[in-house]
Motif scaffolding. Sequence first.
Motif, PDB file in Angstrom:
ATOM      1  N   UNK A 144      -4.970  -5.110  -2.165  1.00  0.00           N
ATOM      2  CA  UNK A 144      -3.812  -5.121  -2.944  1.00  0.00           C
ATOM      3  C   UNK A 144      -3.003  -6.172  -3.389  1.00  0.00           C
ATOM      4  N   UNK A 145      -2.129  -5.804  -4.513  1.00  0.00           N
ATOM      5  CA  UNK A 145      -1.742  -7.021  -5.595  1.00  0.00           C
ATOM      6  C   UNK A 145      -1.604  -8.362  -4.784  1.00  0.00           C
ATOM      7  N   UNK A 146      -2.214  -9.400  -4.940  1.00  0.00           N
ATOM      8  CA  UNK A 146      -2.148 -10.641  -4.341  1.00  0.00           C
ATOM      9  C   UNK A 146      -2.269 -11.860  -5.463  1.00  0.00           C
ATOM     10  N   UNK A 149       0.774   0.043 -10.400  1.00  0.00           N
ATOM     11  CA  UNK A 149      -0.756   0.292 -10.917  1.00  0.00           C
ATOM     12  C   UNK A 149      -1.554  -0.204  -9.600  1.00  0.00           C
ATOM     13  N   UNK A 150      -1.427  -1.354  -8.966  1.00  0.00           N
ATOM     14  CA  UNK A 150      -2.226  -1.686  -7.794  1.00  0.00           C
ATOM     15  C   UNK A 150      -2.267  -0.625  -6.800  1.00  0.00           C
ATOM     16  N   UNK A 151      -1.015  -0.343  -6.553  1.00  0.00           N
ATOM     17  CA  UNK A 151      -0.943   0.682  -5.257  1.00  0.00           C
ATOM     18  C   UNK A 151      -1.527   2.155  -5.748  1.00  0.00           C
ATOM     19  N   UNK A 152      -1.378   2.412  -6.735  1.00  0.00           N
ATOM     20  CA  UNK A 152      -1.967   3.809  -7.375  1.00  0.00           C
ATOM     21  C   UNK A 152      -3.246   3.800  -7.129  1.00  0.00           C
ATOM     22  N   UNK A 162       0.770  -1.159   0.041  1.00  0.00           N
ATOM     23  CA  UNK A 162       0.049  -0.052  -0.076  1.00  0.00           C
ATOM     24  C   UNK A 162       0.719   1.156  -0.033  1.00  0.00           C
ATOM     25  N   UNK A 163       2.224   1.035   0.701  1.00  0.00           N
ATOM     26  CA  UNK A 163       2.782   2.336   0.618  1.00  0.00           C
ATOM     27  C   UNK A 163       3.223   2.963  -0.704  1.00  0.00           C
ATOM     28  N   UNK A 164       3.013   4.305  -0.997  1.00  0.00           N
ATOM     29  CA  UNK A 164       3.410   5.312  -1.988  1.00  0.00           C
ATOM     30  C   UNK A 164       3.929   6.223  -1.763  1.00  0.00           C
ATOM     31  N   UNK A 165       5.435   6.259  -1.849  1.00  0.00           N
ATOM     32  CA  UNK A 165       6.170   7.604  -1.409  1.00  0.00           C
ATOM     33  C   UNK A 165       5.311   8.912  -1.927  1.00  0.00           C
ATOM     34  N   UNK A 166       4.846   9.071  -3.152  1.00  0.00           N
ATOM     35  CA  UNK A 166       4.150  10.451  -3.624  1.00  0.00           C
ATOM     36  C   UNK A 166       2.925  10.513  -2.703  1.00  0.00           C
TER      37      UNK A 166
END
Length: 784
Positions: free
Chosen positions: A380-382, A393-396, A332-336
Motif C-alpha cells: 500500500x502507498x507508503x 491508483x495504489x489502492x486499485x 486498502x479500502x475501496x468502496x467499489x
Amino acid sequence: MSAALNWLAEHGAELARWIAFAAAVAVAGLASAAVVRRRALYIGLGVPVKLDWLPGNKEGDIRERKKRKPSFAGQVLGHRKLLHDVRSGIMHLIYFYGFIVLQFGAADLIWKKLSGHPIPFPYYDGFAWSQELTVSLVLLAVLYGGFRRYVERLPRLKRGWKPSLVLWFIGGLMVTVLFTLAFERLASLGAAGTGTASVTNASVHLVAEKYAPISALLADGLGALGVSIGSLAAVIGYELFWWLHLLVLLSFLVYVPQSKHFHLLTGPVNLWLHRRAPVGKLSPLDLENEEAEAFGAGKVEHFTQKQLVDLYACVECGRCTNVCPASNTGKLLSPMHLMVKLRDHLTEKGAAITSKSPWIPKAMGGRIAGAHTMGASLPVWEDGFEGSVTSIAPTMAAQAQAWSVRAGLKAEDAELIGDVMTEEELWACTTCRNCEEVCPVGNEHVDKIIDMRRYLVLMDGKLPADGQRALQNIERQSNPWGLPRAERAAWIEECESRTGVRVPTMQEFRKEAALRVAESTGMEEKGAAVAVKAAVPEVLLWAGSMGAYDTRSRKVLYDVVRLLDRAGVSFATLGLEERSSGDTARRIGNELLFQELCRENIATIAKYGITRIVTVCPHTYNAFKKDYPDFGLPDSVVVEHHTELLAELLSAGRLEPQHALKERVTYHDSCYLGRYNEVYDAPRQLLKAIPGVQLEEMARSRANGMCCGAGGGLMWMEEQSGVRVNIARTAQALEVRPSVIGSACPYCLTMMEDGLKSLEADERVSARDVAELLAASVFGSEGR
C-alpha cells in the motif's frame, strides 16, 4: 398435397426464418430469465426487511412516499448524479436514451424482415432518420467510452476484457444495424429497379436517401466495393447482418443479468426501494433477541435482502472509490471493490447453497475450482505525501492483485471477514458517506461496513487496540481519554473565569427559578420548587466530550456561550449528568455500549423536560437527530447545531458582527453536519456576515467535501498505512491560499490544526471554528 408443397416451396424460406427466429428468442429469453431468477434466489438468502417507506412505518407517511417520485425520476431519467461528471453523464445519457429509442428501431428491423412490412410508425421517414442519428450518437459514445478507459485511462475505471465486453456488444449492435440497413437498401433498390415484387420475399420499402444519410452512404461504399444493386451479394449481406444483429441483441440480453450491466434492471429497482429513513441512519440491533444467530454481519446471509440488491446494482463505475478518503490516501479500502467482492462472494456462495449455477452458459464463469478471496496484495502507498496529490491508483492496483481464486476452497467455507473483506479495510472507513453521495444507483456502503464491525466487536471481540482503549474509557469514564467523570463539569468554572458568563446546570437552573418564584410570591422554597418543575431554559447546551475535556474545543464552547449570552438566550447545561453521546461506540461497532449511553441520556433529557438541544459537535448532533429517536427521544425535542442557532440569532438581529476581520477563509465541511444532515449554508452565512472576511471555496466542498479523517471512530485510532487523511485534506485547503481554515466541528478543528503543523503551515495559517470568528467580530479585540 401438391398445393402444400407449392406453398412450402414458395414460403419455405420465410417459414424457416420464423422458426429459427422463435427458437433463438425463446432460448435467449429463457436463459436470461433463468439468470435473473437465480440471482433473485441468492438475494433471498438475506434477512427479509420491511421497507421503511411503506405504510405503517415511521418514515412511511404520505410525504415520505411523495419525496420518492422526484428523487427517482431525477436520478433514473435525469441522471442527476451522473452529470456531476458532465462528460461521463452526457455519454451515459446517450447510452440510456439511445437504448430506449433503438428498441423501436430493432423491433421495426426485425418485423420488416419477418413480415415484409415495416411497423406503421407515424411519420416513418422521420422515424428512420431518428434511428440513424441515434445509432451514430451511440457509436460515438462507445468510441468515447473506450477513449476514457484506455487512452485517457481514468484511474477509477477498470481495464481488461470484461470491462470492454459491453463496448463490443453495444458497438456490434450499432454496426450491425447500419450494415443491415445498407444491405437492405441495396437489395430493395434492385427489387424496385426490376419491378420485382421482392428479392427476399419482402415488399419493397425505401426510405428517401435524405432520411437515411448514413446507411445510404454505407450502401454507396459497398457498391464501390463491388456489391451491386439487387445482386445476390446484397441479398445475402442483408440476411447475414440481419441475423448478426438479432444474435448480438439476444446475446446481450443473456449477458446483461450475469454482468455488472445487471444494473440496467437492478439500478432503477434499487433507487425505488431506497430507504427513506434519515440519511445515514443506522438500523438498531435488538440485543435482547435470544433467537438471533449473530449480531452484525459475519456471513453474507446476515445482510438484509435490500443490502444484497445493492451488490447487483453496482455499476463498477468507480465514482465511490474516486472520492473515498481512504482510497485517496493509500489505504486498502475501496468502496467499489467492497461491493464487487461482496457480490462475487454472494454469487459463489448462493450457487453453492441453491445448487443453481449463476452462469449461462457455465463457461461464462470461467469454470473456477475454488472461491474468490483476498490474497497477497501490492504494498500500500507508503511513499509519503507531497503537496496536495492524492491518488487511488495504489489502492486499485492492490485490490486487483489481491482478489483472486483460492483453489480448493468451497465458497460456503470462505469467511466474510478475513477472506472476503479484511479487517484492515473495515477499520479504514471514516463513514463519511461520500461514496453514497456520488453513487448513481443509490448503493449504501457505510451500513455494510458498520454491520461487519458490529460482528467483529460484539461476536469476536476484535478491534484495533487504540479503538478498544477508547471504548473502555467511554464505558468507565464516559469519555474516550479515560479522564475522571467527575471532571466533566470543570469547564463551567473555567468558562466563567474566562468569559464572565456563568452557565448553570439544569439542577442550578431549577433551583434558581424556584428561589425567584419564592421571592416574588412568598411561597416556601419547597413549594416553589414544585411550581417550577416544568421550567426549562430556551436551550440545553450540550458540551459533549470534546467541549467538556479538550482544551482547544473548550475555546469554541466558550465563544458559543458568550454569543448566546449576548443574544439574550436562556440556556443551561447538564454538567455531571451529561454522558457521552455514544456516537463513537456505535460507529466502531459496539452497539451495546451505545444503547446504554443513549438510554441514559434520553432519561436525563426526559427528567428535565428538555425541548431544545444545541451542540457544537456534529457527531453528537447527528446521533441525537438520527439515532436517538429509535430509543425513545421524542420528536418534539428540537436538536440544533451551534451554527444553525447562531445563524438564526444573526438573522433575527440579536447578534451584530461589527468588527472587521481581514481574513481569507476557506470552510471545511464536516461530513456529519453536511452530507449527513445537509447543513451547508448556516456556517457560510455566519462567515459572509463578518465584515472583511473573504470566503474561498475549496475544489472539494459542500456535498463533495473530503473527510478530515476523524469520523467512524478514527478520531481515536491511528492510521496504519498510506498518507494521513487530515494531511491530505489540509493540503487541499492550502491550495486556495487561506489565512484561516474554518470549520464547525471539534474533530475537524483538531485534524486541521494537526495537518497545518505537519505541513509546517501553522505559522501563516490558523484553524478556527466559525463561532470563534463570529465572536471575534461581535466582541472585537476582547474576542480575539
